[in-house]
Write a protein that holds these residues in place. Sequence first.
Motif, PDB file in Angstrom:
ATOM      1  N   GLU A  25       0.826  -1.204   0.000  1.00 42.72           N
ATOM      2  CA  GLU A  25       0.000   0.000   0.000  1.00 42.72           C
ATOM      3  C   GLU A  25       0.862   1.257   0.000  1.00 42.72           C
ATOM      4  O   GLU A  25       0.536   2.242  -0.671  1.00 42.72           O
ATOM      5  CB  GLU A  25      -0.941  -0.011   1.204  1.00 42.72           C
ATOM      6  CG  GLU A  25      -1.970  -1.130   1.133  1.00 42.72           C
ATOM      7  CD  GLU A  25      -3.052  -1.007   2.189  1.00 42.72           C
ATOM      8  OE1 GLU A  25      -3.092   0.038   2.884  1.00 42.72           O
ATOM      9  OE2 GLU A  25      -3.868  -1.940   2.309  1.00 42.72           O
ATOM     10  N   ALA A  26       1.970   1.224   0.732  1.00 40.94           N
ATOM     11  CA  ALA A  26       2.869   2.376   0.760  1.00 40.94           C
ATOM     12  C   ALA A  26       3.401   2.687  -0.629  1.00 40.94           C
ATOM     13  O   ALA A  26       3.448   3.852  -1.054  1.00 40.94           O
ATOM     14  CB  ALA A  26       4.025   2.118   1.731  1.00 40.94           C
ATOM     15  N   ARG A  27       3.786   1.643  -1.350  1.00 38.77           N
ATOM     16  CA  ARG A  27       4.321   1.864  -2.710  1.00 38.77           C
ATOM     17  C   ARG A  27       3.248   2.441  -3.634  1.00 38.77           C
ATOM     18  O   ARG A  27       3.537   3.311  -4.465  1.00 38.77           O
ATOM     19  CB  ARG A  27       4.867   0.545  -3.255  1.00 38.77           C
ATOM     20  CG  ARG A  27       6.210   0.145  -2.640  1.00 38.77           C
ATOM     21  CD  ARG A  27       6.849  -1.002  -3.384  1.00 38.77           C
ATOM     22  NE  ARG A  27       6.173  -2.266  -3.124  1.00 38.77           N
ATOM     23  CZ  ARG A  27       6.483  -3.082  -2.121  1.00 38.77           C
ATOM     24  NH1 ARG A  27       7.437  -2.764  -1.268  1.00 38.77           N
ATOM     25  NH2 ARG A  27       5.830  -4.218  -1.959  1.00 38.77           N
ATOM     26  N   LEU A  28       2.019   1.969  -3.497  1.00 35.07           N
ATOM     27  CA  LEU A  28       0.934   2.482  -4.336  1.00 35.07           C
ATOM     28  C   LEU A  28       0.631   3.941  -4.013  1.00 35.07           C
ATOM     29  O   LEU A  28       0.405   4.752  -4.914  1.00 35.07           O
ATOM     30  CB  LEU A  28      -0.321   1.630  -4.150  1.00 35.07           C
ATOM     31  CG  LEU A  28      -0.270   0.234  -4.776  1.00 35.07           C
ATOM     32  CD1 LEU A  28      -1.435  -0.614  -4.300  1.00 35.07           C
ATOM     33  CD2 LEU A  28      -0.278   0.338  -6.298  1.00 35.07           C
ATOM     34  N   ILE A  29       0.642   4.277  -2.740  1.00 35.04           N
ATOM     35  CA  ILE A  29       0.391   5.672  -2.349  1.00 35.04           C
ATOM     36  C   ILE A  29       1.495   6.584  -2.871  1.00 35.04           C
ATOM     37  O   ILE A  29       1.225   7.648  -3.439  1.00 35.04           O
ATOM     38  CB  ILE A  29       0.267   5.775  -0.813  1.00 35.04           C
ATOM     39  CG1 ILE A  29      -1.057   5.163  -0.348  1.00 35.04           C
ATOM     40  CG2 ILE A  29       0.372   7.237  -0.359  1.00 35.04           C
ATOM     41  CD1 ILE A  29      -1.212   5.064   1.150  1.00 35.04           C
ATOM     42  N   ILE A  30       2.740   6.162  -2.732  1.00 37.61           N
ATOM     43  CA  ILE A  30       3.869   6.972  -3.197  1.00 37.61           C
ATOM     44  C   ILE A  30       3.806   7.185  -4.710  1.00 37.61           C
ATOM     45  O   ILE A  30       4.055   8.289  -5.219  1.00 37.61           O
ATOM     46  CB  ILE A  30       5.204   6.310  -2.798  1.00 37.61           C
ATOM     47  CG1 ILE A  30       5.391   6.400  -1.284  1.00 37.61           C
ATOM     48  CG2 ILE A  30       6.382   6.956  -3.523  1.00 37.61           C
ATOM     49  CD1 ILE A  30       6.530   5.553  -0.749  1.00 37.61           C
ATOM     50  N   SER A  31       3.446   6.128  -5.444  1.00 36.51           N
ATOM     51  CA  SER A  31       3.411   6.234  -6.906  1.00 36.51           C
ATOM     52  C   SER A  31       2.219   7.046  -7.407  1.00 36.51           C
ATOM     53  O   SER A  31       2.242   7.577  -8.515  1.00 36.51           O
ATOM     54  CB  SER A  31       3.389   4.844  -7.540  1.00 36.51           C
ATOM     55  OG  SER A  31       2.182   4.169  -7.231  1.00 36.51           O
ATOM     56  N   THR A  32       1.167   7.160  -6.570  1.00 38.81           N
ATOM     57  CA  THR A  32      -0.046   7.876  -6.980  1.00 38.81           C
ATOM     58  C   THR A  32      -0.039   9.337  -6.551  1.00 38.81           C
ATOM     59  O   THR A  32      -0.556  10.197  -7.265  1.00 38.81           O
ATOM     60  CB  THR A  32      -1.295   7.172  -6.409  1.00 38.81           C
ATOM     61  OG1 THR A  32      -1.336   5.818  -6.860  1.00 38.81           O
ATOM     62  CG2 THR A  32      -2.574   7.875  -6.847  1.00 38.81           C
ATOM     63  N   ARG A  34       0.719  13.157  -5.904  1.00 33.65           N
ATOM     64  CA  ARG A  34       1.330  14.167  -6.774  1.00 33.65           C
ATOM     65  C   ARG A  34       2.353  15.020  -6.040  1.00 33.65           C
ATOM     66  O   ARG A  34       3.268  15.560  -6.651  1.00 33.65           O
ATOM     67  CB  ARG A  34       0.229  15.060  -7.357  1.00 33.65           C
ATOM     68  CG  ARG A  34      -0.683  14.355  -8.354  1.00 33.65           C
ATOM     69  CD  ARG A  34      -1.964  15.116  -8.570  1.00 33.65           C
ATOM     70  NE  ARG A  34      -2.706  15.254  -7.313  1.00 33.65           N
ATOM     71  CZ  ARG A  34      -3.982  15.606  -7.246  1.00 33.65           C
ATOM     72  NH1 ARG A  34      -4.664  15.849  -8.326  1.00 33.65           N
ATOM     73  NH2 ARG A  34      -4.580  15.708  -6.064  1.00 33.65           N
ATOM     74  N   THR A  35       2.155  15.175  -4.716  1.00 34.61           N
ATOM     75  CA  THR A  35       3.066  15.995  -3.904  1.00 34.61           C
ATOM     76  C   THR A  35       3.276  15.305  -2.560  1.00 34.61           C
ATOM     77  O   THR A  35       2.504  14.434  -2.169  1.00 34.61           O
ATOM     78  CB  THR A  35       2.483  17.391  -3.652  1.00 34.61           C
ATOM     79  OG1 THR A  35       1.311  17.250  -2.817  1.00 34.61           O
ATOM     80  CG2 THR A  35       2.105  18.094  -4.960  1.00 34.61           C
ATOM     81  N   PRO A  36       4.314  15.718  -1.805  1.00 31.99           N
ATOM     82  CA  PRO A  36       4.494  15.169  -0.458  1.00 31.99           C
ATOM     83  C   PRO A  36       3.280  15.397   0.445  1.00 31.99           C
ATOM     84  O   PRO A  36       2.901  14.516   1.221  1.00 31.99           O
ATOM     85  CB  PRO A  36       5.727  15.913   0.058  1.00 31.99           C
ATOM     86  CG  PRO A  36       6.502  16.249  -1.183  1.00 31.99           C
ATOM     87  CD  PRO A  36       5.464  16.564  -2.212  1.00 31.99           C
ATOM     88  N   ASP A  37       2.673  16.573   0.336  1.00 29.80           N
ATOM     89  CA  ASP A  37       1.483  16.847   1.152  1.00 29.80           C
ATOM     90  C   ASP A  37       0.340  15.909   0.762  1.00 29.80           C
ATOM     91  O   ASP A  37      -0.425  15.450   1.622  1.00 29.80           O
ATOM     92  CB  ASP A  37       1.031  18.295   0.972  1.00 29.80           C
ATOM     93  CG  ASP A  37       1.940  19.276   1.714  1.00 29.80           C
ATOM     94  OD1 ASP A  37       2.704  18.817   2.581  1.00 29.80           O
ATOM     95  OD2 ASP A  37       1.881  20.474   1.405  1.00 29.80           O
ATOM     96  N   ASP A  38       0.205  15.644  -0.527  1.00 27.28           N
ATOM     97  CA  ASP A  38      -0.814  14.734  -1.022  1.00 27.28           C
ATOM     98  C   ASP A  38      -0.585  13.338  -0.446  1.00 27.28           C
ATOM     99  O   ASP A  38      -1.514  12.670   0.018  1.00 27.28           O
ATOM    100  CB  ASP A  38      -0.763  14.698  -2.553  1.00 27.28           C
ATOM    101  CG  ASP A  38      -1.987  14.031  -3.168  1.00 27.28           C
ATOM    102  OD1 ASP A  38      -3.021  13.958  -2.487  1.00 27.28           O
ATOM    103  OD2 ASP A  38      -1.893  13.581  -4.323  1.00 27.28           O
ATOM    104  N   ALA A  39       0.669  12.907  -0.447  1.00 32.67           N
ATOM    105  CA  ALA A  39       1.006  11.588   0.093  1.00 32.67           C
ATOM    106  C   ALA A  39       0.669  11.510   1.579  1.00 32.67           C
ATOM    107  O   ALA A  39       0.100  10.516   2.052  1.00 32.67           O
ATOM    108  CB  ALA A  39       2.481  11.286  -0.135  1.00 32.67           C
ATOM    109  N   SER A  40       1.003  12.536   2.321  1.00 36.74           N
ATOM    110  CA  SER A  40       0.707  12.553   3.759  1.00 36.74           C
ATOM    111  C   SER A  40      -0.792  12.460   4.017  1.00 36.74           C
ATOM    112  O   SER A  40      -1.240  11.712   4.899  1.00 36.74           O
ATOM    113  CB  SER A  40       1.263  13.828   4.404  1.00 36.74           C
ATOM    114  OG  SER A  40       2.669  13.876   4.312  1.00 36.74           O
TER     115      SER A  40
END
Length: 260
Positions: A25-32, A34-40
Amino acid sequence: MSAPLTESAIVSRLRAAGCVFAEDEARLIISTARTPDDASAMVERRASGLPLEHVLGWAEFCGLRIAVDPGVFVPRRRTEFLVREAAALVPPRPVVVDLCCGTGALGAALVAGLDDFALHASDIEPAAVSCARRNIAPFGGQAHEGDLFEPLPDALRGRVDVLLANVPYVPTDGLGLMPPEAREHEPRVALDGGADGLDVLRRVTAEASRWLVPGGHLLFETSERQVPDAVAAVEGGGLAATVAVSEEWHATVIIGANPV
């Protein structure tokens, strides 16, 4: 802008929240993201219990990336078995209908490898219809809002070759046993099949023969325990029933054939 979360930090946060497949799930979130804030923000939404597909905005289904909006039923990977069974029955230039379509994943996946077809989908949930339109538009498909067959064009009566019906089949008293991701974030109408789980199915089988061409097929998923009653519903609607089971996919599919 925040500093990017490391993959290990995301994995730790997700694991602490009880996500069994935290690394994937972490890899999917990172790849999806668009920005660090988006990932957080995505990590926190997932940690709060939102389904991963709603967090990402998409789900993989039969090799396609299917858009999944918040509040819309998430296509299950086991349902790929239903699509495979349907693909073996598709005639040349088919008319395909996807009832209770949710995201429209089943119809999109079935026609993705075809050259000449007509695709229609319907759902009673406005959010699902909006999502399905985006997913089937690239294939020239049309999504209709309404209850089962009601919103479909009358011209389709007696012309449907393959009728996919991803009907809800969880008995009402079993909803509380479902994972919170489904129970709290997917529409009840997409899950609740009534007292024995087959209320919606019976409505579909009662009308299916009027929409199918002679020799056309209805396909739907059910549980192993419901097979006898599901088969009875299919046969009561004038269709010949066969049962397909996949141990690999942990899936049971009923196929109803309209007499020639």
